[in-house]
Design an enzyme around this catalytic site. Structure first.
Site, PDB file in Angstrom:
ATOM      1  N   LYS A  23       0.971  -1.027   0.182  1.00  0.00           N
ATOM      2  CA  LYS A  23      -0.249  -0.046  -0.111  1.00  0.00           C
ATOM      3  C   LYS A  23       0.494   0.700   0.080  1.00  0.00           C
ATOM      4  O   LYS A  23       0.466   2.385  -1.147  1.00  0.00           O
ATOM      5  CB  LYS A  23      -0.901   0.136   1.253  1.00  0.00           C
ATOM      6  CG  LYS A  23      -2.110   1.024   1.630  1.00  0.00           C
ATOM      7  CD  LYS A  23      -3.643   0.992   2.424  1.00  0.00           C
ATOM      8  CE  LYS A  23      -2.929   0.957   3.333  1.00  0.00           C
ATOM      9  NZ  LYS A  23      -2.903   1.637   4.777  1.00  0.00           N
ATOM     10  N   GLY A  96      -4.917   7.829   5.667  1.00  0.00           N
ATOM     11  CA  GLY A  96      -4.135   8.747   5.979  1.00  0.00           C
ATOM     12  C   GLY A  96      -3.079   8.871   5.414  1.00  0.00           C
ATOM     13  O   GLY A  96      -2.547   9.646   5.145  1.00  0.00           O
ATOM     14  N   SER A 169       6.996   9.095  12.284  1.00  0.00           N
ATOM     15  CA  SER A 169       5.529   8.723  10.967  1.00  0.00           C
ATOM     16  C   SER A 169       6.544   9.296  10.158  1.00  0.00           C
ATOM     17  O   SER A 169       6.624  10.030   9.571  1.00  0.00           O
ATOM     18  CB  SER A 169       4.502  10.093  11.167  1.00  0.00           C
ATOM     19  OG  SER A 169       3.743  10.259  10.377  1.00  0.00           O
ATOM     20  N   ASP A 317       1.892  -1.019  11.752  1.00  0.00           N
ATOM     21  CA  ASP A 317       0.743  -2.396  11.902  1.00  0.00           C
ATOM     22  C   ASP A 317       0.282  -3.063  11.445  1.00  0.00           C
ATOM     23  O   ASP A 317      -1.008  -3.794  11.501  1.00  0.00           O
ATOM     24  CB  ASP A 317       0.552  -1.495   9.923  1.00  0.00           C
ATOM     25  CG  ASP A 317       0.489   0.297   9.393  1.00  0.00           C
ATOM     26  OD1 ASP A 317      -0.367   0.508  10.265  1.00  0.00           O
ATOM     27  OD2 ASP A 317       0.788   0.191   8.506  1.00  0.00           O
ATOM     28  N   LYS A 344      -4.601   5.511  14.836  1.00  0.00           N
ATOM     29  CA  LYS A 344      -4.626   5.077  13.711  1.00  0.00           C
ATOM     30  C   LYS A 344      -6.440   4.689  13.011  1.00  0.00           C
ATOM     31  O   LYS A 344      -7.077   5.341  13.294  1.00  0.00           O
ATOM     32  CB  LYS A 344      -4.393   3.349  13.291  1.00  0.00           C
ATOM     33  CG  LYS A 344      -2.536   3.717  13.268  1.00  0.00           C
ATOM     34  CD  LYS A 344      -1.886   4.627  12.778  1.00  0.00           C
ATOM     35  CE  LYS A 344      -0.644   3.869  12.777  1.00  0.00           C
ATOM     36  NZ  LYS A 344      -0.005   5.025  11.828  1.00  0.00           N
ATOM     37  N   ARG A 348      -6.481   1.694  18.321  1.00  0.00           N
ATOM     38  CA  ARG A 348      -6.182  -0.140  17.801  1.00  0.00           C
ATOM     39  C   ARG A 348      -5.844  -0.725  19.134  1.00  0.00           C
ATOM     40  O   ARG A 348      -6.138  -1.886  19.396  1.00  0.00           O
ATOM     41  CB  ARG A 348      -4.909  -0.924  16.350  1.00  0.00           C
ATOM     42  CG  ARG A 348      -5.576  -0.168  14.708  1.00  0.00           C
ATOM     43  CD  ARG A 348      -4.526   0.424  14.027  1.00  0.00           C
ATOM     44  NE  ARG A 348      -5.228  -0.160  12.928  1.00  0.00           N
ATOM     45  CZ  ARG A 348      -4.791   0.058  11.552  1.00  0.00           C
ATOM     46  NH1 ARG A 348      -2.916   0.198  11.670  1.00  0.00           N
ATOM     47  NH2 ARG A 348      -5.656   0.056  10.536  1.00  0.00           N
ATOM     48  N   ARG A 389      -7.332  -3.560   9.057  1.00  0.00           N
ATOM     49  CA  ARG A 389      -6.544  -4.518   9.967  1.00  0.00           C
ATOM     50  C   ARG A 389      -6.581  -5.166  11.289  1.00  0.00           C
ATOM     51  O   ARG A 389      -6.737  -6.260  11.845  1.00  0.00           O
ATOM     52  CB  ARG A 389      -4.853  -3.969  10.754  1.00  0.00           C
ATOM     53  CG  ARG A 389      -4.237  -3.099   9.316  1.00  0.00           C
ATOM     54  CD  ARG A 389      -2.947  -3.027   9.024  1.00  0.00           C
ATOM     55  NE  ARG A 389      -2.367  -2.089   8.171  1.00  0.00           N
ATOM     56  CZ  ARG A 389      -2.175  -2.883   6.394  1.00  0.00           C
ATOM     57  NH1 ARG A 389      -2.452  -4.079   6.918  1.00  0.00           N
ATOM     58  NH2 ARG A 389      -1.647  -1.240   5.934  1.00  0.00           N
TER      59      ARG A 389
END
Ligand code: S3P
Length: 435
Positions: A23, A96, A169, A317, A344, A348, A389
């Site tokens: 991705k 995002g 990031s 992730d 996220k 999460r 996810r």
């Protein structure tokens, strides 16, 4: 009602899997190709909703993008300052990465644009890109709290900056670097912990001089991008669900083909190995400047660990599916340094802890992670909260549950992993969509 799944123990996982394209690489490939001189072919492009949204937006901005076949794009670049204004808002969907990188790309283009997203994206912080882009001279409006939609005002006089990222990031780093292409002078990024470096690598592949090493990147404005063909590797983050599932399900022996092995992405491999997993790297090679390999994973018994916080950015992730591995390991696993998971596609930490608790797991949420004690999992009803996810991680957990697991709100899996249910079933998952 959005799509749900019914998941439960299947058979031992065996055979071969080719997961869809990466991705992160797919987003960047079409963006850089769009502002390059000439036409670039992107092979292995992820046909996910996130990356298709990015391609669609580039089309709205005047870039001609052909789809000669599935997973392939032919992008006819318009040059560094060739994007044209679009009167309509640019809808990034759930992505995002799409919104943050496009904010950087558009900041110095001299055109007005508005970036919007779905309900989940509309809750995610954009201040982290607005702050450095504003320091470069951009004028960007947002909703209160730095939330989308964001309006980027026409500006073609950005200045390079030397910016120390407050959070590790890759999205923020990439936004600033992309803005730096159209800025006067040098743009420098310093990171507290090194993050994925696809933007830097790909800029170099498109012929833009860029200096980079872990935790540092620098480029200057005033060059041009030359079209190049990009081969997108299979997404390690998508492979992760199979790595954990095959590790947990007794008798499994599975091969994953041509997986992207960028070291800033493979933290999960190291974490699972620290817990005793049996994952072998076969046929490693370079493919279009990125390391790829086949991965052979066999069932093994795991033991709990204190996850080194330094590994977290390299598996950011994969932490949800790592929680599942920890919930099936013998002993206690502690995850710290993972606060970023809270911003996220869902929070999460909260969504994974709540769902695993419903399945009987002994997992305690902490501000920056969780404490997980290995235990038996039961069947039950859980909710992915529209987070792709989380949905796939819970499908993995269900393979070890004693009964059936109903997982609500799974349609968003199409953002990153179209065809997950069919592929997972083909190697032995107990899993079906329930409409
Ligand atoms: C991404 C970077 C990561 C990751 C996201 C994709 C990228 O986000 O979670 O899925 O392509 O740069 P952050 O950089 O915000 O941690």
């Amino acid at each position: 009602m959005s799509q749900g799944w019914l998941a439960g123990p299947g058979s031992a996982l065996s055979g071969e899997v080719v997961v869809p394209g990466d991705k992160s690489v797919s987003h960047r490939a079409v963006m850089l190709a769009a502002i390059a001189e000439g036409s670039s072919r992107v092979s292995g492009f992820l046909e996910g909703e996130d990356t298709r949204a990015t391609a669609r937006i580039l089309g709205q901005l005047g870039v001609r993008i052909e789809t000669p076949s599935a997973n392939e794009r032919l992008v006819h670049g318009v040059g560094l300052r060739g994007l044209r204004a679009c009167a309509e808002p640019l809808d990034c969907g759930n992505a995002g990465t799409g919104m943050r990188l496009l904010a950087g790309l558009l900041a110095g283009q001299g055109i007005e644009s508005v970036l919007t997203g779905d309900a989940s994206l509309s809750r995610r912080p954009m201040g982290r890109v607005i702050v450095p882009l504003t320091r470069m001279g951009a004028r960007i409006d947002s909703e209160p709290g730095g939330l989308p939609p964001i309006r980027i005002h026409a500006n073609n006089a950005l200045q390079g900056i030397d910016y120390e990222l407050p959070v590790a990031s890759a999205q923020v780093k990439s936004a600033v670097l992309l803005a730096g292409l159209c800025a006067k002078g040098e743009t420098t990024i310093r990171e507290p912990r090194s993050t994925r470096d696809y933007t830097e690598r790909m800029l170099a592949a498109f012929g833009w001089p860029v200096e980079f090493r872990p935790g540092f990147a620098r480029l200057a404005g005033g060059h041009c991008l030359r079209a190049t063909d990009i081969q997108v590797p299979a997404d390690f983050s998508s492979a992760a669900f199979f790595l954990v599932a095959a590790t947990l399900v007794p008798g499994s022996d599975l091969r994953l083909r041509r997986v992207g092995m960028n070291p800033r992405r493979t933290g999960l491999l190291e974490a699972l190995r620290l817990m005793g997993a049996d994952i072998r790297i076969e046929r490693p090679e370079e493919q279009g400047g990125e390391p790829v390999a086949d991965l052979r994973v066999r069932h093994s018994r795991l033991h709990g660990i204190n996850l080194p916080a330094a590994l977290v950015p390299d598996m950011i992730d994969e932490v949800p599916v790592f929680f599942v591995a920890a919930a099936q390991a013998e002993g206690t696993t502690r995850v710290t340094g993972a606060t970023e998971l809270r911003v996220k596609e869902s929070d999460r930490i909260a969504t994974m802890c709540a769902s695993l608790q419903r399945l009987g797991a002994n997992i305690v949420e902490t501000p920056d992670g969780a404490v997980i004690r290995g235990s038996r999992l039961s069947g039950g009803e859980v909710d992915s909260h529209g987070d792709h996810r989380v949905a796939m991680s819970l499908a993995v957990a269900a393979q070890r549950a004693s009964g059936e697991v109903g997982i609500a709100d799974c349609a968003n899996v199409g953002t990153s992993f179209p065809g997950f249910v069919e592929l997972a079933r083909s190697v032995g998952f107990g899993l079906q969509a329930t409409g």
